[in-house]
Design a protein around this motif. Structure first.
Motif, PDB file in Angstrom:
ATOM      1  N   PRO A 169      95.363   1.716 102.297  1.00  0.00           N
ATOM      2  CA  PRO A 169      96.805   1.762 102.026  1.00  0.00           C
ATOM      3  C   PRO A 169      97.608   0.745 102.819  1.00  0.00           C
ATOM      4  O   PRO A 169      98.614   0.213 102.324  1.00  0.00           O
ATOM      5  CB  PRO A 169      97.185   3.193 102.412  1.00  0.00           C
ATOM      6  CG  PRO A 169      95.937   3.982 102.189  1.00  0.00           C
ATOM      7  CD  PRO A 169      94.816   3.062 102.578  1.00  0.00           C
ATOM      8  N   LEU A 170      97.188   0.428 104.045  1.00  0.00           N
ATOM      9  CA  LEU A 170      97.945  -0.503 104.874  1.00  0.00           C
ATOM     10  C   LEU A 170      97.747  -1.963 104.462  1.00  0.00           C
ATOM     11  O   LEU A 170      98.533  -2.824 104.843  1.00  0.00           O
ATOM     12  CB  LEU A 170      97.561  -0.331 106.346  1.00  0.00           C
ATOM     13  CG  LEU A 170      97.949   1.005 106.991  1.00  0.00           C
ATOM     14  CD1 LEU A 170      97.439   1.065 108.426  1.00  0.00           C
ATOM     15  CD2 LEU A 170      99.458   1.209 106.954  1.00  0.00           C
ATOM     16  N   PRO A 184      87.546  -2.047  93.228  1.00  0.00           N
ATOM     17  CA  PRO A 184      87.693  -0.738  93.849  1.00  0.00           C
ATOM     18  C   PRO A 184      86.914   0.332  93.093  1.00  0.00           C
ATOM     19  O   PRO A 184      86.595   0.166  91.902  1.00  0.00           O
ATOM     20  CB  PRO A 184      89.197  -0.475  93.749  1.00  0.00           C
ATOM     21  CG  PRO A 184      89.592  -1.187  92.490  1.00  0.00           C
ATOM     22  CD  PRO A 184      88.731  -2.429  92.439  1.00  0.00           C
ATOM     23  N   THR A 185      86.610   1.424  93.770  1.00  0.00           N
ATOM     24  CA  THR A 185      86.168   2.625  93.078  1.00  0.00           C
ATOM     25  C   THR A 185      87.416   3.383  92.622  1.00  0.00           C
ATOM     26  O   THR A 185      88.538   3.092  93.068  1.00  0.00           O
ATOM     27  CB  THR A 185      85.344   3.532  93.997  1.00  0.00           C
ATOM     28  OG1 THR A 185      86.181   3.981  95.081  1.00  0.00           O
ATOM     29  CG2 THR A 185      84.143   2.779  94.575  1.00  0.00           C
ATOM     30  N   ALA A 186      87.232   4.353  91.740  1.00  0.00           N
ATOM     31  CA  ALA A 186      88.377   5.137  91.287  1.00  0.00           C
ATOM     32  C   ALA A 186      89.041   5.860  92.455  1.00  0.00           C
ATOM     33  O   ALA A 186      90.272   5.909  92.553  1.00  0.00           O
ATOM     34  CB  ALA A 186      87.928   6.136  90.218  1.00  0.00           C
ATOM     35  N   SER A 187      88.247   6.417  93.364  1.00  0.00           N
ATOM     36  CA  SER A 187      88.830   7.143  94.500  1.00  0.00           C
ATOM     37  C   SER A 187      89.564   6.191  95.443  1.00  0.00           C
ATOM     38  O   SER A 187      90.614   6.551  96.005  1.00  0.00           O
ATOM     39  CB  SER A 187      87.739   7.911  95.253  1.00  0.00           C
ATOM     40  OG  SER A 187      86.766   7.029  95.783  1.00  0.00           O
ATOM     41  N   GLU A 188      89.046   4.977  95.635  1.00  0.00           N
ATOM     42  CA  GLU A 188      89.749   4.005  96.465  1.00  0.00           C
ATOM     43  C   GLU A 188      91.099   3.645  95.854  1.00  0.00           C
ATOM     44  O   GLU A 188      92.116   3.579  96.559  1.00  0.00           O
ATOM     45  CB  GLU A 188      88.899   2.746  96.644  1.00  0.00           C
ATOM     46  CG  GLU A 188      87.735   2.906  97.585  1.00  0.00           C
ATOM     47  CD  GLU A 188      86.804   1.712  97.586  1.00  0.00           C
ATOM     48  OE1 GLU A 188      86.066   1.546  98.576  1.00  0.00           O
ATOM     49  OE2 GLU A 188      86.789   0.946  96.589  1.00  0.00           O
ATOM     50  N   VAL A 192      94.725   4.283  97.666  1.00  0.00           N
ATOM     51  CA  VAL A 192      95.585   3.165  98.045  1.00  0.00           C
ATOM     52  C   VAL A 192      96.905   3.187  97.282  1.00  0.00           C
ATOM     53  O   VAL A 192      97.977   2.978  97.869  1.00  0.00           O
ATOM     54  CB  VAL A 192      94.852   1.821  97.814  1.00  0.00           C
ATOM     55  CG1 VAL A 192      95.803   0.654  98.028  1.00  0.00           C
ATOM     56  CG2 VAL A 192      93.662   1.702  98.767  1.00  0.00           C
ATOM     57  N   PHE A 193      96.848   3.460  95.977  1.00  0.00           N
ATOM     58  CA  PHE A 193      98.040   3.329  95.145  1.00  0.00           C
ATOM     59  C   PHE A 193      98.655   4.668  94.744  1.00  0.00           C
ATOM     60  O   PHE A 193      99.646   4.706  94.031  1.00  0.00           O
ATOM     61  CB  PHE A 193      97.715   2.493  93.905  1.00  0.00           C
ATOM     62  CG  PHE A 193      97.323   1.090  94.249  1.00  0.00           C
ATOM     63  CD1 PHE A 193      98.277   0.146  94.585  1.00  0.00           C
ATOM     64  CD2 PHE A 193      95.989   0.714  94.278  1.00  0.00           C
ATOM     65  CE1 PHE A 193      97.921  -1.141  94.933  1.00  0.00           C
ATOM     66  CE2 PHE A 193      95.624  -0.578  94.616  1.00  0.00           C
ATOM     67  CZ  PHE A 193      96.590  -1.503  94.952  1.00  0.00           C
TER      68      PHE A 193
END
Length: 309
Positions: A169-170, A184-188, A192-193
């Motif tokens: 997220p940062l 990205p993976t779906a969980s990432e 993050v978003f």
């Protein structure tokens, strides 16, 4: 020359036990030490494909020295940036009876501005003679968040192809810097978003939004289900070949390696996705993260389906 960046490397220790059980003294039947971290896994897979690799990593303490030495022993050209504290240790316990495993990660070292400046200097030096940069993995501490978008932007200004597989997220601003590949993976993505990706509609919308930000190939990794990708206005569904899974750790890293290698060879997007999927599947069939065999990748390659939707 490929350059991989691992901001949070690890000394990866695996202990194999006959049967894992609580509150018992367990004696390992086998122990294995590897240089670890997602970028290091990418480097290992690139070496297996026959490509020269330079690996940039901040390292500290005895564990950091051991991590760098293990990477060199595998054939990586290591650019080690000294930092205070100790490089984290990652411990995996494998149960031989059930073939299950448990993966434990220590926190990374806390980096200050002095160390961040050293990493920037090391990155500028390490890019010399390289055509592709792969930035992968977690941050050692929140202070390092600004490094990721800066690295993507700086490498692109040098004319290098950039693959981004580091999501926090940062450091979400890195997606705005126009990397050639993001994976990205779906969980990432959801972390993050802060948006759900439970439906294909939401997944395609997220990928297309990434390409509008300047990303060349946006890939959403779905594990054994394969991947969705958007590039050049086209939607792709990537279906990987079936393998007997041994360890899926590093499969996403091997996919990044395969796509970067294929792009370097001049292959089109569809071929790059196929190479990435074959490398990811080959990784799942072995224990070492990124420890693929090129002959197995080539055997699996015809079994990959890349559908244009």
């Amino acid at each position: 020359m490929f350059l991989t960046v691992t901001l949070n490397p690890a000394l990866d220790k695996t202990l194999c036990v006959e049967h894992n059980a609580p509150q018992e003294t367990l004696r390992a039947t086998r122990a294995l030490d590897l240089a670890g971290g997602k970028g290091v896994n990418v480097a290992r897979a690139l070496l297996a494909l026959g490509a020269p690799v330079r690996a940039l990593m901040p390292v500290g303490g005895h564990s950091g020295a051991a991590t760098a030495d293990l990477a060199r022993a595998e054939g990586m050209e290591v650019t080690a940036v000294p930092v205070p504290g100790s490089t984290r240790t990652a411990i995996t316990v494998q149960d031989a009876a059930t073939r299950q495993y448990w993966h434990y990660l220590e926190p990374g070292p806390d980096l200050r501005e002095r160390e961040l400046a050293r990493i920037r200097e090391g990155f500028l030096w390490a890019m010399d003679g390289c055509h592709t940069v792969a930035i992968s993995g977690s941050l050692p501490s929140p202070a390092a968040a600004g490094l990721v978008p800066w690295m993507v932007r700086t490498a692109r200004e040098r004319g290098l192809r950039v693959a981004l597989d580091s999501f926090h997220p940062l450091s979400r601003a890195a997606l705005d810097e126009g990397a050639w590949l993001v994976k990205p993976t779906a969980s990432e993505w959801e972390t993050v978003f802060r948006e759900p990706l439970g439906s294909d509609e939401n997944r395609w919308a997220a990928l297309e939004r990434a390409t509008r930000k300047g990303v060349g190939v946006a890939v959403l990794s779905l594990g054994a289900e394969g991947a969705l990708a958007v590039a050049g206005g086209e939607r792709y569904h990537v279906v990987p070949p079936q393998v007997v899974e041994v360890n899926d750790l590093g499969s996403g890293d091997s996919m990044v390696a395969g796509m970067c290698w294929a792009a370097w060879r001049g292959y089109n997007v569809r071929e790059c996705l196929a190479w990435g999927a074959a490398c990811g599947a080959a990784n799942a069939a072995v224990w070492d993260p990124g420890g693929i065999d090129r002959r197995e990748v080539e055997r699996l390659l015809p079994q990959v389906e890349v559908r244009i939707l």
